[in-house]
Design a protein around this motif. Structure first.
Motif, PDB file in Angstrom:
ATOM      1  N   ASP A  94       2.602  -2.502   5.299  1.00 54.27           N
ATOM      2  CA  ASP A  94       3.826  -1.709   5.405  1.00 54.27           C
ATOM      3  C   ASP A  94       4.791  -2.352   6.396  1.00 54.27           C
ATOM      4  O   ASP A  94       4.527  -3.434   6.936  1.00 54.27           O
ATOM      5  CB  ASP A  94       3.510  -0.249   5.767  1.00 54.27           C
ATOM      6  CG  ASP A  94       2.942  -0.063   7.168  1.00 54.27           C
ATOM      7  OD1 ASP A  94       2.970  -1.015   7.992  1.00 54.27           O
ATOM      8  OD2 ASP A  94       2.465   1.046   7.446  1.00 54.27           O
ATOM      9  N   ILE A  95       5.899  -1.693   6.657  1.00 53.97           N
ATOM     10  CA  ILE A  95       6.943  -2.239   7.527  1.00 53.97           C
ATOM     11  C   ILE A  95       6.460  -2.474   8.965  1.00 53.97           C
ATOM     12  O   ILE A  95       6.981  -3.320   9.672  1.00 53.97           O
ATOM     13  CB  ILE A  95       8.199  -1.331   7.498  1.00 53.97           C
ATOM     14  CG1 ILE A  95       9.393  -2.054   8.055  1.00 53.97           C
ATOM     15  CG2 ILE A  95       7.933  -0.012   8.193  1.00 53.97           C
ATOM     16  CD1 ILE A  95      10.717  -1.391   7.768  1.00 53.97           C
ATOM     17  N   TYR A 150      -1.429   2.995  -4.280  1.00 52.07           N
ATOM     18  CA  TYR A 150      -2.275   2.917  -3.082  1.00 52.07           C
ATOM     19  C   TYR A 150      -3.339   4.008  -3.020  1.00 52.07           C
ATOM     20  O   TYR A 150      -4.365   3.815  -2.388  1.00 52.07           O
ATOM     21  CB  TYR A 150      -1.398   2.946  -1.835  1.00 52.07           C
ATOM     22  CG  TYR A 150      -0.323   1.896  -1.926  1.00 52.07           C
ATOM     23  CD1 TYR A 150      -0.646   0.558  -1.793  1.00 52.07           C
ATOM     24  CD2 TYR A 150       0.988   2.229  -2.232  1.00 52.07           C
ATOM     25  CE1 TYR A 150       0.315  -0.426  -1.937  1.00 52.07           C
ATOM     26  CE2 TYR A 150       1.952   1.255  -2.375  1.00 52.07           C
ATOM     27  CZ  TYR A 150       1.613  -0.077  -2.225  1.00 52.07           C
ATOM     28  OH  TYR A 150       2.568  -1.047  -2.388  1.00 52.07           O
ATOM     29  N   GLN A 163       2.425  -3.971  -5.867  1.00 51.65           N
ATOM     30  CA  GLN A 163       1.844  -3.492  -4.612  1.00 51.65           C
ATOM     31  C   GLN A 163       2.240  -4.429  -3.478  1.00 51.65           C
ATOM     32  O   GLN A 163       2.420  -5.627  -3.682  1.00 51.65           O
ATOM     33  CB  GLN A 163       0.320  -3.456  -4.699  1.00 51.65           C
ATOM     34  CG  GLN A 163      -0.213  -2.373  -5.584  1.00 51.65           C
ATOM     35  CD  GLN A 163      -1.727  -2.436  -5.692  1.00 51.65           C
ATOM     36  OE1 GLN A 163      -2.292  -3.495  -5.849  1.00 51.65           O
ATOM     37  NE2 GLN A 163      -2.365  -1.288  -5.632  1.00 51.65           N
ATOM     38  N   HIS A 198       0.894  -2.602   8.946  1.00 53.69           N
ATOM     39  CA  HIS A 198      -0.395  -1.961   8.711  1.00 53.69           C
ATOM     40  C   HIS A 198      -0.854  -2.304   7.297  1.00 53.69           C
ATOM     41  O   HIS A 198      -0.063  -2.235   6.355  1.00 53.69           O
ATOM     42  CB  HIS A 198      -0.303  -0.440   8.852  1.00 53.69           C
ATOM     43  CG  HIS A 198       0.056   0.006  10.225  1.00 53.69           C
ATOM     44  ND1 HIS A 198       1.221   0.676  10.486  1.00 53.69           N
ATOM     45  CD2 HIS A 198      -0.586  -0.137  11.401  1.00 53.69           C
ATOM     46  CE1 HIS A 198       1.285   0.949  11.776  1.00 53.69           C
ATOM     47  NE2 HIS A 198       0.203   0.449  12.358  1.00 53.69           N
ATOM     48  N   ASN A 244       8.771   0.249  -1.401  1.00 48.65           N
ATOM     49  CA  ASN A 244       7.928   0.640  -0.264  1.00 48.65           C
ATOM     50  C   ASN A 244       7.385   2.060  -0.381  1.00 48.65           C
ATOM     51  O   ASN A 244       6.848   2.600   0.574  1.00 48.65           O
ATOM     52  CB  ASN A 244       8.707   0.498   1.043  1.00 48.65           C
ATOM     53  CG  ASN A 244       9.087  -0.943   1.298  1.00 48.65           C
ATOM     54  OD1 ASN A 244       8.281  -1.842   1.126  1.00 48.65           O
ATOM     55  ND2 ASN A 244      10.325  -1.174   1.676  1.00 48.65           N
ATOM     56  N   SER A 245       7.512   2.672  -1.540  1.00 49.85           N
ATOM     57  CA  SER A 245       7.018   4.024  -1.751  1.00 49.85           C
ATOM     58  C   SER A 245       5.497   4.065  -1.644  1.00 49.85           C
ATOM     59  O   SER A 245       4.803   3.225  -2.211  1.00 49.85           O
ATOM     60  CB  SER A 245       7.451   4.504  -3.137  1.00 49.85           C
ATOM     61  OG  SER A 245       6.896   5.759  -3.423  1.00 49.85           O
ATOM     62  N   PHE A 246       4.959   5.033  -0.868  1.00 49.30           N
ATOM     63  CA  PHE A 246       3.505   5.213  -0.787  1.00 49.30           C
ATOM     64  C   PHE A 246       3.123   6.131  -1.931  1.00 49.30           C
ATOM     65  O   PHE A 246       3.260   7.343  -1.858  1.00 49.30           O
ATOM     66  CB  PHE A 246       3.090   5.790   0.567  1.00 49.30           C
ATOM     67  CG  PHE A 246       1.600   5.821   0.745  1.00 49.30           C
ATOM     68  CD1 PHE A 246       0.899   4.636   0.963  1.00 49.30           C
ATOM     69  CD2 PHE A 246       0.895   6.997   0.668  1.00 49.30           C
ATOM     70  CE1 PHE A 246      -0.474   4.644   1.112  1.00 49.30           C
ATOM     71  CE2 PHE A 246      -0.479   7.018   0.819  1.00 49.30           C
ATOM     72  CZ  PHE A 246      -1.167   5.841   1.041  1.00 49.30           C
ATOM     73  N   MET A 271      -2.131  -2.038   3.690  1.00 47.85           N
ATOM     74  CA  MET A 271      -2.040  -0.986   2.683  1.00 47.85           C
ATOM     75  C   MET A 271      -3.302  -0.998   1.820  1.00 47.85           C
ATOM     76  O   MET A 271      -3.804  -2.074   1.477  1.00 47.85           O
ATOM     77  CB  MET A 271      -0.823  -1.216   1.783  1.00 47.85           C
ATOM     78  CG  MET A 271       0.503  -1.173   2.504  1.00 47.85           C
ATOM     79  SD  MET A 271       0.908   0.452   3.111  1.00 47.85           S
ATOM     80  CE  MET A 271       1.362   1.261   1.597  1.00 47.85           C
TER      81      MET A 271
END
Length: 70
Positions: free
Chosen positions: A13-14, A49, A9, A17, A43-45, A19
């Motif tokens: 994010d980029i 999460y 995890q 923000h 970086n896959s949501f 997560m």
């Protein structure tokens, strides 16, 4: 190569923000539970999460029609 190198995890994010951090306890998934996760894109949501998905929540299945690379 580590099989799970891209599965950790990330905390932000980029755009920096925060997560959400879902914690899945160790157990066997039920017949109608799904865990969507990518070990290709760090970086896959995905389920890391938001957690498990019930089969009734799945509305469509996406199938690739054009791919490239390995």
């Amino acid at each position: 190569m580590n099989c799970c190198a891209n599965s950790a995890q990330i905390s932000a994010d980029i755009d920096d923000h925060e997560m959400p951090q879902y914690r899945l306890r160790e157990r066997m998934l039920g017949d109608s539970e799904y865990l969507f996760m990518s070990d290709v894109n760090p970086n896959s949501f995905d389920a890391r999460y938001f957690g498990l998905i019930a089969g009734l929540q799945i509305q469509h299945v996406v199938e690739p029609f054009f791919t490239w690379g390995k």
